[in-house]
Design a protein around this motif. Sequence first.
Motif, PDB file in Angstrom:
ATOM      1  N   SER A  72       8.596 -29.088   7.718  1.00  0.00           N
ATOM      2  CA  SER A  72       7.683 -29.332   6.379  1.00  0.00           C
ATOM      3  C   SER A  72       6.661 -30.442   6.724  1.00  0.00           C
ATOM      4  O   SER A  72       6.616 -31.202   7.464  1.00  0.00           O
ATOM      5  CB  SER A  72       8.810 -30.144   5.557  1.00  0.00           C
ATOM      6  OG  SER A  72       8.273 -30.688   4.547  1.00  0.00           O
ATOM      7  N   LEU A  73       5.690 -30.372   5.765  1.00  0.00           N
ATOM      8  CA  LEU A  73       4.577 -31.192   5.966  1.00  0.00           C
ATOM      9  C   LEU A  73       4.838 -32.690   5.341  1.00  0.00           C
ATOM     10  O   LEU A  73       4.402 -33.644   5.726  1.00  0.00           O
ATOM     11  CB  LEU A  73       3.542 -30.942   4.808  1.00  0.00           C
ATOM     12  CG  LEU A  73       2.695 -29.605   4.964  1.00  0.00           C
ATOM     13  CD1 LEU A  73       1.904 -29.009   3.982  1.00  0.00           C
ATOM     14  CD2 LEU A  73       1.823 -29.633   6.458  1.00  0.00           C
ATOM     15  N   LYS A  74       6.114 -32.862   4.947  1.00  0.00           N
ATOM     16  CA  LYS A  74       6.658 -34.040   4.468  1.00  0.00           C
ATOM     17  C   LYS A  74       6.844 -35.247   5.481  1.00  0.00           C
ATOM     18  O   LYS A  74       6.508 -36.348   5.280  1.00  0.00           O
ATOM     19  CB  LYS A  74       8.082 -33.851   3.806  1.00  0.00           C
ATOM     20  CG  LYS A  74       8.742 -34.967   3.079  1.00  0.00           C
ATOM     21  CD  LYS A  74      10.212 -34.806   2.618  1.00  0.00           C
ATOM     22  CE  LYS A  74      10.720 -35.851   1.806  1.00  0.00           C
ATOM     23  NZ  LYS A  74      12.124 -35.650   1.310  1.00  0.00           N
ATOM     24  N   TYR A 123       3.265 -31.716  -0.875  1.00  0.00           N
ATOM     25  CA  TYR A 123       3.041 -32.445   0.103  1.00  0.00           C
ATOM     26  C   TYR A 123       1.663 -32.474   0.682  1.00  0.00           C
ATOM     27  O   TYR A 123       0.812 -33.232   1.077  1.00  0.00           O
ATOM     28  CB  TYR A 123       4.108 -32.108   1.284  1.00  0.00           C
ATOM     29  CG  TYR A 123       5.390 -32.379   0.972  1.00  0.00           C
ATOM     30  CD1 TYR A 123       5.721 -33.244  -0.005  1.00  0.00           C
ATOM     31  CD2 TYR A 123       6.305 -31.555   1.463  1.00  0.00           C
ATOM     32  CE1 TYR A 123       7.189 -33.370  -0.374  1.00  0.00           C
ATOM     33  CE2 TYR A 123       7.992 -31.594   1.004  1.00  0.00           C
ATOM     34  CZ  TYR A 123       8.188 -32.660  -0.018  1.00  0.00           C
ATOM     35  OH  TYR A 123       9.514 -32.472  -0.168  1.00  0.00           O
ATOM     36  N   GLU A 124       0.936 -31.060   0.557  1.00  0.00           N
ATOM     37  CA  GLU A 124      -0.322 -30.792   0.942  1.00  0.00           C
ATOM     38  C   GLU A 124      -1.302 -31.541   0.251  1.00  0.00           C
ATOM     39  O   GLU A 124      -2.470 -32.019   0.862  1.00  0.00           O
ATOM     40  CB  GLU A 124      -0.432 -29.136   1.003  1.00  0.00           C
ATOM     41  CG  GLU A 124      -1.753 -28.985   1.508  1.00  0.00           C
ATOM     42  CD  GLU A 124      -1.601 -27.172   1.437  1.00  0.00           C
ATOM     43  OE1 GLU A 124      -2.799 -26.622   2.144  1.00  0.00           O
ATOM     44  OE2 GLU A 124      -0.775 -26.725   0.893  1.00  0.00           O
ATOM     45  N   LYS A 148       7.398 -27.987  -3.612  1.00  0.00           N
ATOM     46  CA  LYS A 148       7.125 -29.061  -2.921  1.00  0.00           C
ATOM     47  C   LYS A 148       6.128 -29.338  -1.612  1.00  0.00           C
ATOM     48  O   LYS A 148       5.534 -30.178  -1.419  1.00  0.00           O
ATOM     49  CB  LYS A 148       8.539 -29.612  -2.509  1.00  0.00           C
ATOM     50  CG  LYS A 148       9.604 -30.125  -3.408  1.00  0.00           C
ATOM     51  CD  LYS A 148      10.887 -30.469  -2.777  1.00  0.00           C
ATOM     52  CE  LYS A 148      11.788 -30.651  -3.770  1.00  0.00           C
ATOM     53  NZ  LYS A 148      13.173 -30.794  -3.242  1.00  0.00           N
ATOM     54  N   GLU A 149       6.149 -28.073  -0.806  1.00  0.00           N
ATOM     55  CA  GLU A 149       5.149 -27.904   0.113  1.00  0.00           C
ATOM     56  C   GLU A 149       3.750 -28.017  -0.213  1.00  0.00           C
ATOM     57  O   GLU A 149       2.830 -28.631   0.472  1.00  0.00           O
ATOM     58  CB  GLU A 149       5.494 -26.767   0.985  1.00  0.00           C
ATOM     59  CG  GLU A 149       6.473 -26.780   2.039  1.00  0.00           C
ATOM     60  CD  GLU A 149       6.422 -27.855   2.947  1.00  0.00           C
ATOM     61  OE1 GLU A 149       5.728 -28.115   3.990  1.00  0.00           O
ATOM     62  OE2 GLU A 149       7.664 -28.813   3.290  1.00  0.00           O
ATOM     63  N   ASN A 150       3.680 -27.612  -1.249  1.00  0.00           N
ATOM     64  CA  ASN A 150       2.177 -27.682  -1.909  1.00  0.00           C
ATOM     65  C   ASN A 150       1.689 -28.937  -2.284  1.00  0.00           C
ATOM     66  O   ASN A 150       0.664 -29.544  -2.203  1.00  0.00           O
ATOM     67  CB  ASN A 150       2.084 -26.724  -3.131  1.00  0.00           C
ATOM     68  CG  ASN A 150       2.344 -25.346  -2.878  1.00  0.00           C
ATOM     69  OD1 ASN A 150       3.394 -24.786  -3.065  1.00  0.00           O
ATOM     70  ND2 ASN A 150       1.644 -24.531  -1.984  1.00  0.00           N
TER      71      ASN A 150
END
Length: 253
Positions: free
Chosen positions: A3-5, A226-227, A222-224
């Motif tokens: 994850s980008l998190k 974080y991006e 959520k990934e969007n």
Amino acid sequence: MSSLKAKLNMERLPRHIAIIMDGNGRWAQEKGQDRLYGHFHGVESVRNIVEGCAELGIEYLTLYAFSTENWDRPAYEVNGLMELMIDTIRKEIDTLNRNNIKLHVIGDTNMLPENARKELNEALELSSQNTGLNLIVALSYSSRWELVEAVKKIAHDVKDGKVDPAAIDQDTLQSYLCTSDFPDPELMIRTSGEYRISNFLLYQLAYAELYFTNVRWPDFRKENLYEAILDFQSRERRFGKTSAQIQSELANG
């Protein structure tokens, strides 16, 4: 998939994120469905992003749910949106309380149907003691409406002798806005590939970082998020100063 998190700098998160949730109708039409199908699926994105912000410890999240201009849409879509909103608020209030999320509403709620106002007021009351994420829903809202209302109220108070015209400054105006209890957004996200602000928080977004993505709102997760935050963290926020001034302040801070 990692994850980008994990790449986020938790010390540099924006306090306040504002989102224009665009693309529900187009997402539905691309799937050969009615526009309301897109709004229905957009609710899942709201749930996911609210949860994502709460998990990160974001303090304020403002969602542009319905503008004053949206009342001009076809009656079936407006009515369907109102029914969906009432149903969603009713279903989500337990989740808000379970996650310590406090609900706020900005906009001309007098324009809402009576049953929608009733559900809304109940949800505001039931979540009023929560101390976590402040979820601000912009409903029947437009920034020009907000600014006109603020000017009217200031003029009224000047007439009544409560405000000295010579003393009016930015802080005065800010205190008459719907958002007077909240800090200005630092990051504004708009989905679905449109590059405009659409009458949303015009005054409050003066120094916000703007982030645009082609992702339709029903696909935004959520990934969007974080991006978007990673992109925000890569920018230098100067507030009218030079880059050299900012670097010097950081070195001496």
